[in-house]
Design an enzyme around this catalytic site. Structure first.
Site, mmCIF file in Angstrom:
data_model
loop_
_atom_site.group_PDB
_atom_site.id
_atom_site.type_symbol
_atom_site.label_atom_id
_atom_site.label_comp_id
_atom_site.label_asym_id
_atom_site.label_seq_id
_atom_site.Cartn_x
_atom_site.Cartn_y
_atom_site.Cartn_z
ATOM 1 N N HIS A 262 27.397 10.386 61.720
ATOM 2 C CA HIS A 262 27.976 9.140 62.352
ATOM 3 C C HIS A 262 26.939 8.110 62.395
ATOM 4 C CE1 HIS A 262 31.814 11.070 63.119
ATOM 5 N NE2 HIS A 262 31.296 12.004 63.270
ATOM 6 N N GLU B 278 27.511 4.983 62.994
ATOM 7 C CA GLU B 278 27.839 3.982 63.824
ATOM 8 C C GLU B 278 27.675 4.204 65.267
ATOM 9 O OE1 GLU B 278 31.039 7.192 63.888
ATOM 10 O OE2 GLU B 278 29.640 6.402 62.450
ATOM 11 N N CYS C 46 31.551 11.377 57.986
ATOM 12 C CA CYS C 46 31.960 12.532 58.509
ATOM 13 C C CYS C 46 33.573 12.926 57.699
ATOM 14 C CB CYS C 46 32.327 12.547 60.055
ATOM 15 S SG CYS C 46 32.063 14.245 60.714
#
EC number: 4.3.3.6
Length: 197
Positions: free
Chosen positions: A178, A180, A83
């Site tokens: 994202h 994660e 990002c």
């Protein structure tokens, strides 16, 4: 092995956990360290640059940390930016509304990124995305930028409606989503293909 996470803003804990999960899956031990000052970059085998608000992150770093980070990456330190991290890694950055931003960037990858490409927070979305060499991942786009042009040494690992959500160039991986938040597959690929090679 020491992997750094730029710890000024963003999903720091989630990236740390994804790195730990990935290292276990790959069968080796990793120390995850938070990077807040230029000295924290010493002895790293790789670094993650999380999302967040890109102009705020640059201001928090006073630019000094980012310039030291740029030097380390140019000297071969493997880096993964998600990002806002992808915004920093681009050579060219624009904003969806105002055009030229004048914001500080690392200027490392042969790509153009448009900030807030998909709109505001309420336009955030999730989707399954196929990444070359990694496979299908659940991608979360939160006030996401878009990589709209690549050239030179940059190569897309995926394409989405004329944009490139994942781009690799030499020792660098840029993602506009994202990973994660949903999987450690991308972190595992980063460790295996960029850090351990």
């Amino acid at each position: 092995m020491r992997i750094g996470v730029l710890a000024l803003q963003g999903d720091i804990e989630e990236h740390e956990q994804a790195i730990r999960d990935s290292s276990r899956s790959l069968g080796f031990k990793v120390d995850v360290v938070r990077v807040k000052r230029p000295g924290d970059l010493k002895g790293l085998s790789g670094i993650l640059i999380p999302g967040g608000e890109s102009t705020t992150i640059w201001k928090l770093s006073q630019g000094e940390l980012m310039l030291a980070l740029r030097d380390e990456i140019l000297n071969g330190l493997p880096a993964m930016g998600t990002c806002a991290g992808a915004i920093f890694m681009a050579k060219e950055v624009k904003d969806r509304v105002v055009g030229e931003t004048g914001q500080g960037i690392l200027g490392l990858m042969d790509m153009t990124v448009i900030r807030n490409y998909y709109g505001r927070q309420r336009e955030s979305f999730e989707m399954d995305l196929n990444l070359e060499g990694i496979g299908s991942v659940r991608a979360v786009f939160i006030r996401a930028p878009a990589i709209v042009r690549i050239w030179g040494k940059a190569n897309a690992l995926s394409e989405l409606n004329g944009t490139y959500p994942a781009v690799i160039q030499d020792n660098m991986l840029a993602l506009t989503f994202h990973p994660e938040l949903t999987t450690s597959k991308v972190h595992e690929w980063f460790l295996r293909e960029l850090v351990l090679k």
